[in-house]
Design a protein around this motif. Sequence first.
Motif, PDB file in Angstrom:
ATOM      1  N   UNK A 182       0.850  -1.187   0.000  1.00  0.00           N
ATOM      2  CA  UNK A 182       0.000   0.000   0.000  1.00  0.00           C
ATOM      3  C   UNK A 182       0.890   1.243   0.000  1.00  0.00           C
ATOM      4  N   UNK A 183       0.686   2.121  -0.972  1.00  0.00           N
ATOM      5  CA  UNK A 183       1.468   3.344  -1.082  1.00  0.00           C
ATOM      6  C   UNK A 183       0.573   4.502  -1.515  1.00  0.00           C
ATOM      7  N   UNK A 184       1.090   5.702  -1.388  1.00  0.00           N
ATOM      8  CA  UNK A 184       0.304   6.893  -1.718  1.00  0.00           C
ATOM      9  C   UNK A 184       1.070   7.814  -2.653  1.00  0.00           C
ATOM     10  N   UNK A 185       0.321   8.526  -3.471  1.00  0.00           N
ATOM     11  CA  UNK A 185       0.860   9.549  -4.357  1.00  0.00           C
ATOM     12  C   UNK A 185       0.454  10.908  -3.799  1.00  0.00           C
ATOM     13  N   UNK A 186       1.396  11.846  -3.779  1.00  0.00           N
ATOM     14  CA  UNK A 186       1.143  13.174  -3.220  1.00  0.00           C
ATOM     15  C   UNK A 186       1.469  14.242  -4.255  1.00  0.00           C
TER      16      UNK A 186
END
Length: 253
Positions: A182-186
């Motif tokens: 699980x990862x996020x883009x900012x």
Amino acid sequence: MTGKLEGRKAVITGAGSGMGRAIAVRFAAEGAAVAALDLDRAAAEATASTIAQAGGSAHAVQVDVSNGASVGAAIAQSVSALGGIDVLANIAGILDGYAPILDTSEELWDRILGVDLKGVFLVTKAALPAMLEGGGGTIVNMASIAGFVARGGGVAYTSAKHGVIGLTKQMAADYGLQGVRVNAICPGAVETAMTKRILEEGELAVIESINAVPAGRHAQPEEIANLALFLANDESSFVHGAAYVIDGGWTVV
């Protein structure tokens, strides 16, 4: 294209426009079968049509990510159409017009948090069992530089995006050993129809800060899709719980 998602089954929310559409199109071009989810059924169908015309596989699904019953039905429809879920991209989101707290009504607060944070929670909770049943997968959440700093949005948007980053880290810790990354883009400022409306109505100081980034421009949705593709495929196999800033240098000045 290099087939980096060949044979994968991908669910993308907010796929009817902007970054969501760019990500859906890119994932399909890389070999994924796509479920394009959006509140606007016609927009989701337009994305699916674009993918089909390019030779890809896509299914349009209507969903209100802030409503648990709607999410449950949409994920069930997606699993039925795709045969499972390997990749989930939580891209659906709305802006709050850079409203400070005294200009933020309870209704606006609930609406922003409902879509931008609760939506990620509901969709992931609904999709995760299918991912685990299939042996794991990847989740890409759309956060924002507003998850790190002020003035990337108003009080509701900034709070929601801080929450998305926290949710991303917690889920990475909880499910990494079960094969789910699980990862996020900012992102910073991205050129979409939604952000254009906000910029036209925004404060001069906010607009000037966006235009002064080292890159000297706004991002294109396709550039965000490039990062989403990296986080969704095996090239990022050792990346867990990260929040990737892609802002043209906004947060370094």
